[in-house]
Write a protein that holds these residues in place. Structure first.
Motif, PDB file in Angstrom:
ATOM      1  N   ILE A 127      26.639 -30.101   6.188  1.00  0.00           N
ATOM      2  CA  ILE A 127      26.714 -28.641   5.944  1.00  0.00           C
ATOM      3  C   ILE A 127      27.042 -27.853   7.266  1.00  0.00           C
ATOM      4  O   ILE A 127      27.457 -26.980   7.594  1.00  0.00           O
ATOM      5  N   ASN A 128      25.540 -28.748   8.599  1.00  0.00           N
ATOM      6  CA  ASN A 128      25.478 -27.483   9.244  1.00  0.00           C
ATOM      7  C   ASN A 128      27.485 -27.523  10.218  1.00  0.00           C
ATOM      8  O   ASN A 128      27.931 -26.376  11.293  1.00  0.00           O
ATOM      9  N   PHE A 129      28.079 -28.231   9.923  1.00  0.00           N
ATOM     10  CA  PHE A 129      29.678 -28.217  11.053  1.00  0.00           C
ATOM     11  C   PHE A 129      30.403 -27.309  10.161  1.00  0.00           C
ATOM     12  O   PHE A 129      30.902 -26.365  11.029  1.00  0.00           O
ATOM     13  N   TYR A 130      30.329 -26.758   8.844  1.00  0.00           N
ATOM     14  CA  TYR A 130      31.189 -26.373   7.787  1.00  0.00           C
ATOM     15  C   TYR A 130      30.391 -24.603   8.572  1.00  0.00           C
ATOM     16  O   TYR A 130      31.568 -23.678   8.851  1.00  0.00           O
ATOM     17  N   ILE A 131      29.346 -24.676   8.617  1.00  0.00           N
ATOM     18  CA  ILE A 131      28.275 -23.539   8.717  1.00  0.00           C
ATOM     19  C   ILE A 131      28.909 -22.399  10.147  1.00  0.00           C
ATOM     20  O   ILE A 131      29.526 -21.141  10.251  1.00  0.00           O
ATOM     21  N   LYS A 132      28.902 -23.590  11.267  1.00  0.00           N
ATOM     22  CA  LYS A 132      29.050 -23.162  12.467  1.00  0.00           C
ATOM     23  C   LYS A 132      30.212 -23.189  12.310  1.00  0.00           C
ATOM     24  O   LYS A 132      31.451 -21.605  13.715  1.00  0.00           O
ATOM     25  N   LEU A 133      31.731 -23.314  12.066  1.00  0.00           N
ATOM     26  CA  LEU A 133      33.040 -23.410  11.443  1.00  0.00           C
ATOM     27  C   LEU A 133      33.476 -21.762  10.893  1.00  0.00           C
ATOM     28  O   LEU A 133      33.981 -20.945  11.842  1.00  0.00           O
ATOM     29  N   ILE A 134      32.704 -21.853  10.257  1.00  0.00           N
ATOM     30  CA  ILE A 134      32.715 -20.280   9.367  1.00  0.00           C
ATOM     31  C   ILE A 134      32.686 -18.972  10.473  1.00  0.00           C
ATOM     32  O   ILE A 134      32.947 -17.413  10.553  1.00  0.00           O
ATOM     33  N   ILE A 135      31.073 -19.492  11.320  1.00  0.00           N
ATOM     34  CA  ILE A 135      31.013 -18.622  11.796  1.00  0.00           C
ATOM     35  C   ILE A 135      31.601 -18.715  13.543  1.00  0.00           C
ATOM     36  O   ILE A 135      32.040 -16.810  13.819  1.00  0.00           O
ATOM     37  N   ALA A 136      31.536 -18.745  13.431  1.00  0.00           N
ATOM     38  CA  ALA A 136      32.923 -19.205  14.687  1.00  0.00           C
ATOM     39  C   ALA A 136      34.453 -18.337  14.380  1.00  0.00           C
ATOM     40  O   ALA A 136      34.574 -17.347  14.842  1.00  0.00           O
ATOM     41  N   VAL A 137      35.048 -18.134  12.923  1.00  0.00           N
ATOM     42  CA  VAL A 137      36.173 -17.782  13.178  1.00  0.00           C
ATOM     43  C   VAL A 137      35.948 -16.327  11.983  1.00  0.00           C
ATOM     44  O   VAL A 137      37.015 -15.932  12.861  1.00  0.00           O
ATOM     45  N   ILE A 138      34.615 -15.949  12.501  1.00  0.00           N
ATOM     46  CA  ILE A 138      34.259 -14.511  11.849  1.00  0.00           C
ATOM     47  C   ILE A 138      34.840 -13.896  12.689  1.00  0.00           C
ATOM     48  O   ILE A 138      36.114 -12.553  12.120  1.00  0.00           O
ATOM     49  N   PRO A 139      34.910 -13.903  13.540  1.00  0.00           N
ATOM     50  CA  PRO A 139      35.510 -12.283  14.957  1.00  0.00           C
ATOM     51  C   PRO A 139      37.312 -12.640  15.210  1.00  0.00           C
ATOM     52  O   PRO A 139      37.209 -11.303  14.760  1.00  0.00           O
ATOM     53  N   ALA A 140      37.526 -13.497  14.625  1.00  0.00           N
ATOM     54  CA  ALA A 140      39.017 -13.317  14.717  1.00  0.00           C
ATOM     55  C   ALA A 140      39.814 -13.132  13.547  1.00  0.00           C
ATOM     56  O   ALA A 140      40.683 -11.571  13.911  1.00  0.00           O
TER      57      ALA A 140
END
Length: 265
Positions: free
Chosen positions: A71-84
């Motif tokens: 689940i951490n993999f998906y959480i990191k992607l969600i966090i990273a895409v928020i600024p864009a």
């Protein structure tokens, strides 16, 4: 847009999407060279085939993308895409204007190339060598670097995010792989929005012939991107960024010359 034009543009996209040389810049300059006018369908086509190319990542890294226990993999992607997502929404008018300014894109290509000449020297002591060791904080910082590629078309999304990762002590290959992973939710959101906006503003564009052209372009971009990803990772590990910096500067100067001579506009 003729089918042959769509195939050529898709090949250009597939070859350049994962390289730090800006697929957007290459498509924006390929269109006028082919005599393809910018239309609502053409603008949507350029966005959607980027998603098709990026889906090659899902195929090559399918074990990682479909390991729902991590689940951490998906959480990191969600966090990273928020600024864009946030800045893409707030700066839409600026982004549209910049995308239509070929001179601006050419200069961004050149200046981005200058940066790439020195990246390997600036960030040469990595401490993180795999995605598993990337923290949520680092993911967010890489996501913030991705915003630069939105504000400055021609910078290259992959270049911005890879450099962002390297500033956080990721190795070149780890930064490149995380950049690939981040591209999936980013372009999925961008493609969905582009398709929806086009459908709302120009419903006539969503015609059978156009959708067939879009499908062909997407398939071509996907297949070419499969080959390009493997090439880039191997090349990056061995040679670094300098050669891409030189390439960007040369191509940017050629673009400016073509604009100055009125060959493209």
């Amino acid at each position: 847009m003729e089918t042959i034009d769509a195939i050529i543009i898709a090949i250009v996209e597939g070859l350049t999407e994962f390289l730090p040389i800006s697929s957007t810049a290459h498509m924006k300059f390929t269109n006028p060279l082919l005599g393809v006018e910018q239309t609502p369908f053409g603008e949507m086509f350029e966005v959607v085939i980027q998603l098709a190319a990026i889906l090659a990542v899902v195929v090559l890294y399918w074990k990682k993308f479909f390991d729902f226990k991590r689940i951490n993999f998906y959480i990191k992607l969600i966090i990273a895409v928020i600024p864009a997502l946030a800045f893409g929404y707030m700066l839409k008018s600026h982004i549209d204007a910049a995308l239509g300014n070929l001179t601006f894109i050419a200069w961004v290509m050149i200046l981005g190339g200058v940066v790439l000449l020195f990246v390997d020297r600036w960030f040469n002591k990595p401490e993180i060598f795999s995605e598993e060791n990337i923290s949520p904080k680092t993911s967010f910082i890489v996501g913030c670097f991705q915003v630069l590629s939105i504000i400055f078309p021609g910078l290259s999304r992959s270049a911005a995010t890879i450099i962002g990762g390297m500033t956080q002590k990721l190795s070149r290959s780890a930064a490149a792989e995380f950049s690939f992973f981040l591209a999936v939710p980013t372009m999925l959101a961008a493609s969905a929005k582009s398709f929806w906006d086009t459908y709302q503003d120009h419903p006539e564009v969503i015609a059978r012939d156009n959708m067939m052209t879009l499908l062909i372009g997407s398939l071509v971009a996907f297949v070419v991107a499969l080959l390009a990803i493997k090439f880039f990772i191997g090349f990056l590990k061995k040679y670094g960024f300098r050669v891409w910096g030189i390439y960007r500067i040369i191509v940017g100067l050629i673009m400016l010359l073509l604009i100055w001579r009125g060959i493209i506009s």
